[in-house]
Design an enzyme around this catalytic site. Structure first.
Site, PDB file in Angstrom:
ATOM      1  N   SER A 152      -5.857   7.359-113.871  1.00 57.08           N
ATOM      2  CA  SER A 152      -4.611   7.903-113.327  1.00 57.08           C
ATOM      3  C   SER A 152      -3.940   8.707-114.435  1.00 57.08           C
ATOM      4  CB  SER A 152      -3.695   6.758-112.895  1.00 57.08           C
ATOM      5  OG  SER A 152      -2.372   7.209-112.672  1.00 57.08           O
ATOM      6  N   TYR A 165       0.361  -1.296-115.204  1.00 59.94           N
ATOM      7  CA  TYR A 165      -0.444  -0.243-114.582  1.00 59.94           C
ATOM      8  C   TYR A 165      -0.863   0.800-115.622  1.00 59.94           C
ATOM      9  CZ  TYR A 165      -1.918   3.178-111.077  1.00 59.94           C
ATOM     10  OH  TYR A 165      -2.648   4.062-110.332  1.00 59.94           O
TER      11      TYR A 165
END
Length: 284
Positions: A152, A165
């Site tokens: 990501s 995350y």
């Protein structure tokens, strides 16, 4: 019909984790469109079967296999089931399964949520690379082979309140870079996908505080690309031999600023977060 192609995503024997929805389902469908046979793996058996049904309805070939990527024994079982179904080792592995987590600062987010996030987002790709890389090395040398890891833009973005995350995806980025260095010259390609916002269900299925999940949903609606386009762009990048795939302009800009002015980038992210937190109507 596709002719024989030297590209890794065409006529591959592909394994996709997290193939029941989102980017994983998009990868599976696009691979089938390119003439690949696809093992659709997911912890949600019904979701995996729905992807398989969509592929077979379009004339493709696919099968569903249950797998919790956080458990290495299940990843070994996935590899065995894939070899049995293909009749040989897979030629393309996409470590895609992942979850969303965030909305709380470091020191507040429960350690259980840290462990859950890292177990899936980081240990999942680690398990996938650990189990499948030897199989790809053993695969027929004339068949293009590769690994795609889904990270990501959070891997380099350092957005506040998203530490677990961010850390998980930064680990996937580093894992991919290291694997690419180790496999250099072997004919096995490695690509890491680093998108910003993609229109998927990751917010609903994750552990994200309400204010952060609402903001993420809005950004997905306004700026997010479709999962199908992201998957297609990533497979094309992989076929070209690219290590990094950043399918959106904001990811490319952020990546380059972070590389050339890392301290300025990080401070700016922090200041922008503080400014947004001070807006009327915001309550954490």
């Amino acid at each position: 019909m596709f002719g024989r192609s030297p590209q890794r995503s065409h006529h591959a024997s592909a394994v996709v984790t997290g193939a029941g929805s989102g980017i994983g389902a998009a990868f599976a469908l696009e691979l089938a469109h390119r003439g690949s046979a696809v093992v659709c793996s997911d912890i949600d058996d019904d979701a995996a079967r729905r992807t398989v049904e969509a592929i077979t309805a379009a004339g493709g070939r696919a099968t569903a296999v249950h797998c919790d990527v956080a458990a290495v024994d299940e990843v070994h079982a996935l590899a065995e089931a894939s070899q049995s179904w293909f009749g040989h080792s897979p030629t393309l592995v996409i470590n895609n399964a992942g979850v969303g987590a965030g909305g709380q600062p470091i020191g507040t987010m429960p350690l259980e949520d840290w462990a859950w996030t890292l177990g899936i987002n980081l240990w999942g790709p680690i398990h996938g690379c650990h189990v499948f890389t030897p199989l790809l090395r053993e695969a027929a040398g004339d068949q293009p082979r590769g690994i795609i890891n889904v990270a990501s833009a959070a891997s380099f973005g350092a957005a506040p309140d998203m530490a677990a995350y961010n850390v998980s995806k930064a680990g996937v980025l580093s894992l991919s870079e290291t694997l690419a260095a180790e496999l250099s010259g072997t004919g096995i390609g490695v690509t890491v996908l680093c998108p910003t916002f993609v229109k998927t269900n990751i917010v609903e299925s994750g552990r994200i505080a309400t204010h952060s999940s609402e903001a993420a949903k809005a950004l997905m609606r306004w700026t997010g690309l479709s999962a199908r386009r992201v998957a297609r762009d990533c497979l094309d990048t992989h076929d070209r031999g690219g290590l990094y795939c950043m399918p959106q302009l904001d990811a490319k800009i952020g990546w380059n600023i972070k590389r050339f002015a890392p301290e300025t980038f990080t401070r700016t992210i922090g200041l922008a977060f503080r400014a947004s937190a001070a807006l009327p109507g915001r309550s954490d």
